[in-house]
Design an enzyme around this catalytic site. Sequence first.
Site, mmCIF file in Angstrom:
data_model
loop_
_atom_site.group_PDB
_atom_site.id
_atom_site.type_symbol
_atom_site.label_atom_id
_atom_site.label_comp_id
_atom_site.label_asym_id
_atom_site.label_seq_id
_atom_site.Cartn_x
_atom_site.Cartn_y
_atom_site.Cartn_z
ATOM 1 C CB SER A 158 -0.954 -0.007 1.195
ATOM 2 O OG SER A 158 -0.232 -0.138 2.405
ATOM 3 C CE LYS B 20 2.441 -3.567 6.695
ATOM 4 N NZ LYS B 20 2.910 -2.830 5.538
#
Length: 177
Positions: free
Chosen positions: A45, A165
């Site tokens: 991201s 994560k």
Amino acid sequence: MKLEGVFPPICTPFLPDGEFSPHKLRANIEKWNKTGLAGYVPTGSTGESVFLTRDEKLKIWDVVREAAAPGKVLIAGTGAESVRDTIELTNLAAERGYAAALVRTPHYFKAQMNRPESQLTYFRAVADAARIPVLIYNFPQATGLDLPVEVVIQLAAHPNIIAIKGAVDFIKDHHAE
């Protein structure tokens, strides 16, 4: 595979015209090679993955792999909106020497993907077909979906899912009392 150390998300540097800058990316990796970082995570991201074309992702992975010092573990952000695209990207990363894939929750069809059975089906299908280990990426601030603990527990039993994560909404979860 056991992941130890710090694996920073790598920003994708762009030129003023909006094109990806391989030169700037290579310079960043060469600078970071002089640190104690365990490896790198491009096209997650932070790396603007949702805005990159497939070709751009492949070029980024190649630049990072070529510039990374020996021994650095490479983890490619490969999450996409479809199982097919995610598997293809994950296996392309494997072909390029990446050790693992960071796979975010698809989020375009939120109502469907918000169901635990859909989340389980998606991640299991990717992990079954991936030629490298998979790290689940739970990022509700960006996807609008939060993987329930029960789903994560079930996915943790998959032999090709090695880690998760999780992004934390610091303001919401750690407000001053």
